[in-house]
Enzyme design. Structure first.
Site, PDB file in Angstrom:
ATOM      1  N   GLU A  56       0.345  11.350  -9.646  1.00 28.54           N
ATOM      2  CA  GLU A  56       0.268  12.246 -10.437  1.00 28.54           C
ATOM      3  C   GLU A  56       0.902  12.537 -11.381  1.00 28.54           C
ATOM      4  O   GLU A  56       1.241  12.984 -12.619  1.00 28.54           O
ATOM      5  CB  GLU A  56      -0.083  13.381 -10.076  1.00 28.54           C
ATOM      6  CG  GLU A  56      -1.045  13.993  -8.692  1.00 28.54           C
ATOM      7  CD  GLU A  56      -1.052  13.530  -7.260  1.00 28.54           C
ATOM      8  OE1 GLU A  56      -0.445  13.107  -7.302  1.00 28.54           O
ATOM      9  OE2 GLU A  56      -1.642  14.107  -6.060  1.00 28.54           O
ATOM     10  N   ARG A 210       5.518 -14.702   5.774  1.00 30.54           N
ATOM     11  CA  ARG A 210       6.034 -15.384   4.387  1.00 30.54           C
ATOM     12  C   ARG A 210       5.379 -16.304   3.938  1.00 30.54           C
ATOM     13  O   ARG A 210       3.905 -16.804   3.508  1.00 30.54           O
ATOM     14  CB  ARG A 210       7.234 -16.327   5.190  1.00 30.54           C
ATOM     15  CG  ARG A 210       6.953 -17.313   6.499  1.00 30.54           C
ATOM     16  CD  ARG A 210       7.743 -18.071   7.922  1.00 30.54           C
ATOM     17  NE  ARG A 210       7.573 -18.339   8.354  1.00 30.54           N
ATOM     18  CZ  ARG A 210       6.804 -18.390   9.567  1.00 30.54           C
ATOM     19  NH1 ARG A 210       6.312 -16.882   9.862  1.00 30.54           N
ATOM     20  NH2 ARG A 210       6.143 -18.984  10.162  1.00 30.54           N
TER      21      ARG A 210
END
Ligand SMILES: NC(=O)c1ccc[n+]([C@@H]2O[C@H](COP(=O)([O-])OP(=O)(O)OC[C@H]3O[C@@H](n4cnc5c(N)ncnc54)[C@H](OP(=O)(O)O)[C@@H]3O)[C@@H](O)[C@H]2O)c1
Length: 353
Positions: A56, A210
């Site tokens: 917001e 990874r």
């Protein structure tokens, strides 16, 4: 303002929220679109990382004065408390917004109450627009907040005949590089990765997220959790390297179940207390069976390779199923081809349904 524009704005807000997946925990993903009094989009934002501005606030900053008299369309009820950032309810009131449309109420007792504060300030608050989509986009966080333990996904790899290794124990690799890359992406979206000590002793996995080609670690690593009743994880195990945080969860520390092994429900509750909202159970078959038998698995993701072995250990053991009537029934939600393999996503049906 046309209601169509609110609906479209919520569709956009749900898409924006998804951009935060994997980086906002222990916070939810949230998206927000601000419409001016004529229904024109004047700001949009999403919560990108814990401690960063809420959706917001990002949208209000873009909209500036044009927010006055407008509508804020938000995927989750605006927060009402001061944590690392101030209450969004106050920011919306101060910006002069006339209406707030929310998809899903905030189940977090610490942060909820935003709607009440907004209404007290004379702002119209409506709930439920595209609620199912917003709920699905935030399912891990919402589920974990409502019940107090993480959303748990059991992930496994198997051949078409359900084997997780050959008769001689070799298992590298059952699935393709494409499927294993997909698993690393999945690890990057969760807060914790769990494995049994049996897997650590057999395979010595790193359990990091990874790049498989060059080994580069993802910036954000899940907590590695070894479920290890009596602390058998070797000091030199790869899972203890410095690449990510590791918790070797023993029965002494977590508590023991009736069989003397780690109490799995207590383990999940303690992970929740550590801020873990979503976790990936990576096996092996014994631990997965115990979690499934206890009804603690929320989602199953199976990578199935078009290979047959005919013998060797299965992907799942000891799940408490003795007869076909007791089979753990799943509802398929997605089947996607990943390289030469299939990724099958399914949700356990509750016994009552
Ligand atoms: N295909 C796949 O997707 C996949 C994935 C992972 C592993 N694997 C394979 O699985 C094999 C290892 O499987 P595994 O079944 O021996 O090991 P596992 O499921 O990884 O670990 C089992 C161990 O977890 C510990 N544990 C602690 N609390 C428990 C509880 N409440 N319930 C059950 N177990 C608990 C137990 O040891 P303590 O009592 O000593 O704590 C138990 O022996 C390896 O060969 C590996 O390659 C395959």
């Amino acid at each position: 303002m046309a209601s169509g524009s609110v609906d479209e704005a919520m569709r956009r807000a749900v898409a924006l929220a998804a951009r935060g997946l994997g980086t906002t925990s222990p916070n939810p993903v949230v998206g927000c679109v601000l419409l001016d009094a004529d229904g024109e989009v004047v700001g949009e934002g999403f919560h990108a990382y814990a401690g960063g501005p809420h959706a917001e606030i990002v949208a209000l900053a873009q909209a500036g004065e044009r927010a006055r008299g407008g509508t804020a369309v938000v995927t989750l009820e605006p927060c009402d408390h001061t944590g690392r950032t101030g209450p969004c309810s106050d920011a919306l009131i101060n910006a002069g917004v006339a209406r707030v449309v929310v998809a899903v109420p905030d189940p977090n007792p610490v942060a909820s109450g935003g709607a009440a504060t907004l209404r007290t300030a004379g702002i119209q608050v409506d709930f439920g627009v595209r609620a199912a989509e917003a709920e699905a986009g935030n399912v891990a966080w919402l589920t974990s907040m409502r019940r107090g333990w993480p959303y748990l996904t059991w992930k496994f790899a198997a051949t078409l005949d359900g084997r997780s290794a050959a008769a001689d124990g070799t298992s590298m690799w059952i699935t393709s590089e494409a499927a294993r890359t997909d698993v690393h992406a999945l690890r990057g979206t969760v807060d914790a990765v769990l494995a049994g000590v049996g897997t650590v002793l057999a395979d010595d996995p790193r359990l990091t997220a990874r790049n498989l080609r060059d080994g580069t670690l993802a910036i954000r690593q899940p907590l590695r959790v070894v479920v290890d009743s009596s602390g058998r994880t070797p000091a030199a195990a790869r899972v203890r390297d410095g690449a990510a945080r590791t918790w070797v969860a023993t029965a002494d520390e977590v508590g023991a179940g009736p069989d003397g092994r780690v109490d799995l429900a207590a383990l999940l509750a303690q992970l929740h207390q550590r801020g873990v909202r979503s976790a990936l159970l990576e096996g092996g078959p014994t631990l997965a069976g115990a979690f499934l038998a206890a009804g603690l698995v929320d989602r199953v993701v199976g990578y199935v390779a078009p290979k047959l072995l005919g013998a060797g250990p299965t992907a799942l053991a000891g799940a408490g199923v003795g007869t076909i009537a007791d089979a753990i029934d799943l509802e398929l939600t997605d089947v996607t081809r990943v390289g030469p393999d299939l990724r099958i996503t399914a949700l356990p049906r509750t016994r009552e349904s």
